[in-house]
Design a protein around this motif. Structure first.
Motif, PDB file in Angstrom:
ATOM      1  N   LEU A 113       1.333  -1.547   0.161  1.00 31.74           N
ATOM      2  CA  LEU A 113      -0.057   0.367   0.131  1.00 31.74           C
ATOM      3  C   LEU A 113       0.986   1.405   0.156  1.00 31.74           C
ATOM      4  CD1 LEU A 113      -2.949  -1.167   2.559  1.00 31.74           C
ATOM      5  CD2 LEU A 113      -3.072  -0.716   0.028  1.00 31.74           C
ATOM      6  N   SER A 114       2.111   1.043   0.834  1.00 31.56           N
ATOM      7  CA  SER A 114       3.156   2.307   0.561  1.00 31.56           C
ATOM      8  C   SER A 114       3.631   2.506  -1.424  1.00 31.56           C
ATOM      9  CB  SER A 114       4.003   2.409   1.204  1.00 31.56           C
ATOM     10  OG  SER A 114       3.440   1.804   2.753  1.00 31.56           O
ATOM     11  N   ALA A 115       3.984   1.143  -1.487  1.00 36.24           N
ATOM     12  CA  ALA A 115       4.456   1.473  -2.775  1.00 36.24           C
ATOM     13  C   ALA A 115       3.291   1.756  -3.762  1.00 36.24           C
ATOM     14  CB  ALA A 115       5.491  -0.035  -3.598  1.00 36.24           C
ATOM     15  N   SER A 124       9.129   7.902  -6.854  1.00 40.08           N
ATOM     16  CA  SER A 124       9.408   7.156  -7.310  1.00 40.08           C
ATOM     17  C   SER A 124       9.058   5.906  -6.017  1.00 40.08           C
ATOM     18  CB  SER A 124      11.021   6.986  -7.548  1.00 40.08           C
ATOM     19  OG  SER A 124      11.561   7.852  -9.343  1.00 40.08           O
ATOM     20  N   ALA A 125       8.549   4.299  -6.317  1.00 36.01           N
ATOM     21  CA  ALA A 125       9.011   3.128  -5.155  1.00 36.01           C
ATOM     22  C   ALA A 125       9.391   1.818  -6.242  1.00 36.01           C
ATOM     23  CB  ALA A 125       6.955   3.706  -4.917  1.00 36.01           C
ATOM     24  N   GLN A 197      23.451  -6.302 -11.104  1.00 33.68           N
ATOM     25  CA  GLN A 197      22.077  -7.500 -11.118  1.00 33.68           C
ATOM     26  C   GLN A 197      21.325  -6.764 -12.285  1.00 33.68           C
ATOM     27  OE1 GLN A 197      22.891  -9.560  -8.885  1.00 33.68           O
ATOM     28  NE2 GLN A 197      24.136  -8.771  -7.781  1.00 33.68           N
ATOM     29  N   PRO A 198      20.222  -7.923 -12.318  1.00 38.07           N
ATOM     30  CA  PRO A 198      18.956  -7.249 -12.958  1.00 38.07           C
ATOM     31  C   PRO A 198      18.326  -6.184 -12.728  1.00 38.07           C
ATOM     32  CG  PRO A 198      18.776  -9.315 -12.183  1.00 38.07           C
ATOM     33  CD  PRO A 198      19.914  -9.187 -11.643  1.00 38.07           C
ATOM     34  N   LEU A 199      17.907  -5.834 -14.035  1.00 33.26           N
ATOM     35  CA  LEU A 199      17.424  -4.089 -13.318  1.00 33.26           C
ATOM     36  C   LEU A 199      15.946  -5.102 -12.464  1.00 33.26           C
ATOM     37  CD1 LEU A 199      16.829  -1.020 -13.934  1.00 33.26           C
ATOM     38  CD2 LEU A 199      15.079  -1.922 -15.994  1.00 33.26           C
ATOM     39  N   TRP A 200      15.544  -3.690 -11.618  1.00 30.78           N
ATOM     40  CA  TRP A 200      14.644  -3.994 -10.235  1.00 30.78           C
ATOM     41  C   TRP A 200      13.526  -3.125 -11.235  1.00 30.78           C
ATOM     42  CZ3 TRP A 200      15.571  -3.613  -4.340  1.00 30.78           C
ATOM     43  CH2 TRP A 200      14.719  -3.974  -3.963  1.00 30.78           C
ATOM     44  N   PRO A 201      11.960  -3.082 -11.646  1.00 27.94           N
ATOM     45  CA  PRO A 201      11.367  -2.507 -12.152  1.00 27.94           C
ATOM     46  C   PRO A 201      10.832  -1.567 -11.439  1.00 27.94           C
ATOM     47  CG  PRO A 201      10.567  -4.594 -12.993  1.00 27.94           C
ATOM     48  CD  PRO A 201      11.801  -4.932 -11.651  1.00 27.94           C
ATOM     49  N   GLN A 202      10.769  -0.735 -11.680  1.00 19.62           N
ATOM     50  CA  GLN A 202       9.774   0.732 -11.120  1.00 19.62           C
ATOM     51  C   GLN A 202       8.371   0.563 -11.042  1.00 19.62           C
ATOM     52  OE1 GLN A 202      11.699   4.642 -11.458  1.00 19.62           O
ATOM     53  NE2 GLN A 202       9.173   5.585 -11.077  1.00 19.62           N
TER      54      GLN A 202
END
Length: 304
Positions: A113-115, A124-125, A197-202
């Motif tokens: 819920l914060s995201a 950005s989260a 590292q693999p890209l962390w999706p926003q």
């Protein structure tokens, strides 16, 4: 949040509530849902009770009888190791369901819920779900705080706290290194984007639906750009109470209708709402026997 945030807390839930019948679980579920609505000035009408309970029943589907029996055998000795309490823990479907419900707000839902709220206002989260059993306790799913030794490299100390010896496997060490890369890069730049590292999706919000998160587990860092976040429907379900249950709850559970946008205020207080409401339900509905009264000081000290 963790893949199975609540499992490690089952002994505490069992100490407080004991065995829970199906009838009692229905009442507790309805009371918790109404209490969440009341925190936001919403009165959930009694006419919604059947649909609310049915939705909760569908969302919180327990594992099979063999798994529940296995958890009963494992969690009792764990309680003895950590708190020195000798008590048998019987994990019934009702105990499992109630434990999952009241612990949602402490972990996965507060993160989710914060995201939603942060991304919903254009900031950005970055959201993750930790899905890794630990080799020192392979009988337990990924539960509350299991990611901490991977973040800080404190495997032996964490194992000692749980009364076990934990020498990390090569896979666990590599996952820890990846997690440290993400965390350190985020501290340095505000974005968890280490080149190795693999890209962390926003996190993205589209038609009130969240997408973009990272799964951390046996397969290493696993980006999810479009997949539904783990347990997102549970979290969205609880927040329908903040709207007085004026959304078709069964359709929400089936994924046929999006939930309204979550506000920042809702996000900040959701964890406290769930825990406070659960405590209110407990105070109203639970009377402890002499044996349980003797156990409560030790149980309470675990939270201090």
């Amino acid at each position: 949040g963790n893949w199975d945030e609540a499992t490690l807390s089952i002994p505490m839930t069992y100490l407080y509530w004991g065995n829970i019948s199906a009838v009692r679980l229905e009442y507790l579920t309805w009371q918790l849902y109404k209490d969440i609505g009341a925190q936001y000035g919403k009165v959930v009408p009694e006419s919604k009770r059947e649909s609310v309970v049915a939705a909760a029943h569908a969302l919180f589907s327990p594992p099979d009888a063999k798994t529940l029996a296995h958890l009963s055998r494992v969690l009792g000795p764990l309680l003895q190791k950590v708190l020195g309490l000798q008590i048998e823990v019987t994990v019934t479907p009702e105990v499992w369901r109630w434990n999952q419900m009241i612990l949602d707000g402490l972990g996965v839902c507060s993160a989710y819920l914060s995201a939603r709220a942060v991304a919903g206002v254009g900031d950005s989260a970055f959201l993750y779900a930790f899905n890794q059993r630990i080799s020192a306790m392979p009988d337990l799913p990924s539960s509350h705080s299991f990611e901490m030794p991977f973040v800080f490299g404190t495997f032996q100390a964490f194992g000692s706290m749980l009364g076990v010896q934990w020498t990390p496997t090569l896979q666990e060490e590599r996952l820890s290194e990846a997690i440290m890369d993400y965390w350190l890069r985020f501290i340095q730049s505000g974005r968890p984007d280490p080149k190795e590292q693999p890209l962390w999706p926003q996190v993205n919000m589209h038609n009130s639906q969240l997408s973009g998160w990272l799964e951390l587990g046996i397969a290493g860092p696993l980006p999810h750009s479009t997949a539904e976040f783990h347990h997102s429907r549970r979290c969205d379900f609880w927040m329908t109470a903040a709207h007085g249950a004026d959304i078709n709850i069964i359709s929400l559970v089936l994924g046929e209708k999006p939930i309204r946008e979550t506000t920042v205020f809702v996000v900040v207080t959701i964890a406290l709402v769930l825990v406070t409401s659960a405590h209110n339900v407990y105070s109203c509905c639970r009377r402890r026997g002499p044996a349980e009264e003797a156990l409560l000081p030790a149980a309470n000290s675990a939270f201090q």
